[in-house]
Design a protein around this motif. Structure first.
Motif, PDB file in Angstrom:
ATOM      1  N   ASN A   3     -84.202 -26.819 -18.634  1.00  0.00           N
ATOM      2  CA  ASN A   3     -83.262 -26.193 -19.556  1.00  0.00           C
ATOM      3  C   ASN A   3     -83.614 -26.541 -21.005  1.00  0.00           C
ATOM      4  OD1 ASN A   3     -80.714 -24.567 -19.604  1.00  0.00           O
ATOM      5  ND2 ASN A   3     -79.995 -26.323 -20.777  1.00  0.00           N
ATOM      6  N   GLN A   4     -84.028 -27.770 -21.256  1.00  0.00           N
ATOM      7  CA  GLN A   4     -84.421 -28.188 -22.602  1.00  0.00           C
ATOM      8  C   GLN A   4     -85.677 -27.450 -23.055  1.00  0.00           C
ATOM      9  OE1 GLN A   4     -84.773 -32.438 -22.277  1.00  0.00           O
ATOM     10  NE2 GLN A   4     -82.578 -32.802 -22.561  1.00  0.00           N
ATOM     11  N   GLN A   5     -86.595 -27.226 -22.131  1.00  0.00           N
ATOM     12  CA  GLN A   5     -87.804 -26.466 -22.448  1.00  0.00           C
ATOM     13  C   GLN A   5     -87.449 -25.032 -22.816  1.00  0.00           C
ATOM     14  OE1 GLN A   5     -90.139 -26.961 -18.888  1.00  0.00           O
ATOM     15  NE2 GLN A   5     -91.037 -28.910 -19.569  1.00  0.00           N
ATOM     16  N   HIS A   6     -86.508 -24.458 -22.094  1.00  0.00           N
ATOM     17  CA  HIS A   6     -86.081 -23.091 -22.381  1.00  0.00           C
ATOM     18  C   HIS A   6     -85.384 -23.014 -23.740  1.00  0.00           C
ATOM     19  CE1 HIS A   6     -86.093 -21.919 -17.830  1.00  0.00           C
ATOM     20  NE2 HIS A   6     -87.299 -21.974 -18.360  1.00  0.00           N
ATOM     21  N   ASP A  18     -80.431 -19.189 -35.713  1.00  0.00           N
ATOM     22  CA  ASP A  18     -79.201 -19.602 -36.389  1.00  0.00           C
ATOM     23  C   ASP A  18     -78.079 -19.945 -35.416  1.00  0.00           C
ATOM     24  OD1 ASP A  18     -80.349 -19.294 -38.871  1.00  0.00           O
ATOM     25  OD2 ASP A  18     -79.692 -17.215 -39.091  1.00  0.00           O
ATOM     26  N   LEU A  19     -78.336 -19.822 -34.116  1.00  0.00           N
ATOM     27  CA  LEU A  19     -77.303 -20.137 -33.135  1.00  0.00           C
ATOM     28  C   LEU A  19     -77.087 -21.644 -33.047  1.00  0.00           C
ATOM     29  CD1 LEU A  19     -78.218 -17.718 -30.187  1.00  0.00           C
ATOM     30  CD2 LEU A  19     -76.520 -17.385 -31.992  1.00  0.00           C
ATOM     31  N   ASP A  20     -75.851 -22.044 -32.734  1.00  0.00           N
ATOM     32  CA  ASP A  20     -75.583 -23.472 -32.581  1.00  0.00           C
ATOM     33  C   ASP A  20     -76.115 -23.954 -31.236  1.00  0.00           C
ATOM     34  OD1 ASP A  20     -73.667 -22.752 -30.589  1.00  0.00           O
ATOM     35  OD2 ASP A  20     -72.137 -22.515 -32.141  1.00  0.00           O
ATOM     36  N   ALA A  21     -76.113 -25.264 -31.062  1.00  0.00           N
ATOM     37  CA  ALA A  21     -76.693 -25.874 -29.859  1.00  0.00           C
ATOM     38  C   ALA A  21     -75.996 -25.400 -28.593  1.00  0.00           C
ATOM     39  CB  ALA A  21     -76.627 -27.394 -29.973  1.00  0.00           C
ATOM     40  N   GLU A  22     -74.673 -25.238 -28.664  1.00  0.00           N
ATOM     41  CA  GLU A  22     -73.919 -24.806 -27.478  1.00  0.00           C
ATOM     42  C   GLU A  22     -74.324 -23.397 -27.049  1.00  0.00           C
ATOM     43  OE1 GLU A  22     -69.277 -24.119 -26.010  1.00  0.00           O
ATOM     44  OE2 GLU A  22     -69.708 -24.913 -28.006  1.00  0.00           O
ATOM     45  N   THR A  26     -76.179 -22.250 -23.578  1.00  0.00           N
ATOM     46  CA  THR A  26     -75.600 -21.214 -22.710  1.00  0.00           C
ATOM     47  C   THR A  26     -76.643 -20.157 -22.360  1.00  0.00           C
ATOM     48  OG1 THR A  26     -73.401 -21.530 -23.683  1.00  0.00           O
ATOM     49  CG2 THR A  26     -73.795 -19.467 -22.495  1.00  0.00           C
ATOM     50  N   LEU A  27     -77.407 -19.733 -23.363  1.00  0.00           N
ATOM     51  CA  LEU A  27     -78.460 -18.756 -23.107  1.00  0.00           C
ATOM     52  C   LEU A  27     -79.529 -19.329 -22.182  1.00  0.00           C
ATOM     53  CD1 LEU A  27     -79.014 -17.130 -26.630  1.00  0.00           C
ATOM     54  CD2 LEU A  27     -77.978 -16.064 -24.624  1.00  0.00           C
ATOM     55  N   ALA A  28     -79.932 -20.563 -22.440  1.00  0.00           N
ATOM     56  CA  ALA A  28     -80.974 -21.184 -21.623  1.00  0.00           C
ATOM     57  C   ALA A  28     -80.533 -21.320 -20.172  1.00  0.00           C
ATOM     58  CB  ALA A  28     -81.336 -22.552 -22.202  1.00  0.00           C
ATOM     59  N   ILE A 112     -82.898 -13.057 -19.756  1.00  0.00           N
ATOM     60  CA  ILE A 112     -81.493 -13.403 -19.977  1.00  0.00           C
ATOM     61  C   ILE A 112     -80.672 -12.147 -19.753  1.00  0.00           C
ATOM     62  CG2 ILE A 112     -79.780 -14.306 -21.595  1.00  0.00           C
ATOM     63  CD1 ILE A 112     -82.074 -15.604 -23.137  1.00  0.00           C
ATOM     64  N   HIS A 113     -79.714 -12.201 -18.854  1.00  0.00           N
ATOM     65  CA  HIS A 113     -78.931 -11.003 -18.543  1.00  0.00           C
ATOM     66  C   HIS A 113     -78.238 -10.472 -19.788  1.00  0.00           C
ATOM     67  CE1 HIS A 113     -75.877  -8.381 -16.713  1.00  0.00           C
ATOM     68  NE2 HIS A 113     -76.764  -8.270 -15.721  1.00  0.00           N
ATOM     69  N   GLY A 114     -78.201  -9.154 -19.887  1.00  0.00           N
ATOM     70  CA  GLY A 114     -77.693  -8.502 -21.084  1.00  0.00           C
ATOM     71  C   GLY A 114     -76.272  -8.868 -21.452  1.00  0.00           C
ATOM     72  N   ASP A 115     -75.386  -9.043 -20.452  1.00  0.00           N
ATOM     73  CA  ASP A 115     -73.986  -9.375 -20.753  1.00  0.00           C
ATOM     74  C   ASP A 115     -73.899 -10.715 -21.482  1.00  0.00           C
ATOM     75  OD1 ASP A 115     -73.158  -7.050 -19.580  1.00  0.00           O
ATOM     76  OD2 ASP A 115     -72.627  -7.975 -17.655  1.00  0.00           O
ATOM     77  N   THR A 116     -74.659 -11.692 -20.998  1.00  0.00           N
ATOM     78  CA  THR A 116     -74.663 -13.010 -21.649  1.00  0.00           C
ATOM     79  C   THR A 116     -75.293 -12.923 -23.030  1.00  0.00           C
ATOM     80  OG1 THR A 116     -74.863 -14.090 -19.493  1.00  0.00           O
ATOM     81  CG2 THR A 116     -75.430 -15.397 -21.435  1.00  0.00           C
ATOM     82  N   PHE A 117     -76.395 -12.182 -23.128  1.00  0.00           N
ATOM     83  CA  PHE A 117     -77.087 -12.056 -24.413  1.00  0.00           C
ATOM     84  C   PHE A 117     -76.198 -11.392 -25.455  1.00  0.00           C
ATOM     85  CE2 PHE A 117     -79.938  -9.909 -27.401  1.00  0.00           C
ATOM     86  CZ  PHE A 117     -80.751 -10.968 -27.780  1.00  0.00           C
TER      87      PHE A 117
END
Length: 243
Positions: A3-6, A18-22, A26-28, A112-117
């Motif tokens: 997950n960290q690699q992703h 520009d996204l925050d760590a959380e 979530t995306l990873a 990454i599934h579109g809904d999550t993205f």
């Protein structure tokens, strides 16, 4: 650890930096790893995709690119290329693909599934659109062959100006002297007609025109007392209200 690699891979994508760590975590966590063999077709033109893709290893080629009635050059995606991700435009607009996508080499894609993205990245639509314009510029021959750096592409985007043309307005007349410029259709459609060559075609959203004018202007010999003028060989008319 995976997950960290992703997360580290996602941080290399401009629209996600520009996204925050959380949000990145979530995306990873939503990533599915997909492997493709050399020459394997990933998508056909007209398919609808449901994921955002990052090319982790290998090389992906987008071919037979036709958008809005205009042909674009083939584009390569992968580490070391100008871009190593794709799918955000199709997801943002729910449009079918306007090109074929295949693996040039054995490749690993992170999906990454579109809904999550959309849930995480949706608020960055302006930047996503800018990245889409950048990709469009880089797929036009006159710019692709120039091997522009990201800073140069960004500078070109900053120079872009918006024009609005009402239905039936003649934008360019065949045989007239024009200023060389490249135009992209954002909304609406245009009719392109050549009396000399005897053809009429329609260009719609996503298409471009003016590359021939740019090339003529680029190849002028400025040492001549009267360098050749750029003369339009077509008449271009708005077939609808067009931007």
């Amino acid at each position: 650890q995976e997950n960290q690699q992703h997360v580290a891979v996602l941080k290399t994508i401009p629209i996600l930096q520009d996204l925050d760590a959380e949000s990145l975590t979530t995306l990873a966590a939503a990533i599915t790893v997909r492997n493709f063999s050399k020459d394997q077709v990933i998508f056909h033109k007209g398919d609808r995709i449901t994921d955002f893709f990052v090319v982790q290893t290998g090389l992906i080629q987008v071919t037979d690119v036709v958008w809005g009635g205009a042909n674009y050059e083939n584009v390569l995606f992968g580490p070391g290329q100008s871009q190593h991700y794709f799918g955000f435009k199709a997801l943002a607009q729910d449009d079918p693909l306007f090109a074929d996508v295949c693996a040039v080499t054995d490749s690993t894609l992170l999906a990454i599934h579109g809904d999550t993205f959309r849930m995480i990245v949706g608020k960055h639509t302006d930047f996503i659109q800018r990245m889409d314009y950048a990709r469009q510029l880089q797929a036009v021959t006159v710019f692709r062959d120039s091997h522009l750096h990201d800073e140069q592409v960004s500078a070109l985007l900053d120079l872009m100006q918006s024009e609005n043309h009402f239905w039936k307005k003649v934008i360019v007349r065949e045989g007239t002297i024009i200023d060389a410029a490249l135009f992209f259709i954002r909304k609406g459609k245009l009719t392109v007609e050549s009396q000399e060559e005897g053809y009429t075609k329609t260009l719609e959203e996503g298409a471009y025109f003016g590359q021939e004018w740019m090339l003529t202007d680029q190849n002028k010999d400025i040492s001549e007392e009267q360098p050749p003028l750029v003369v339009s060989k077509v008449t271009i008319t708005a077939a609808a209200n067009t931007q």
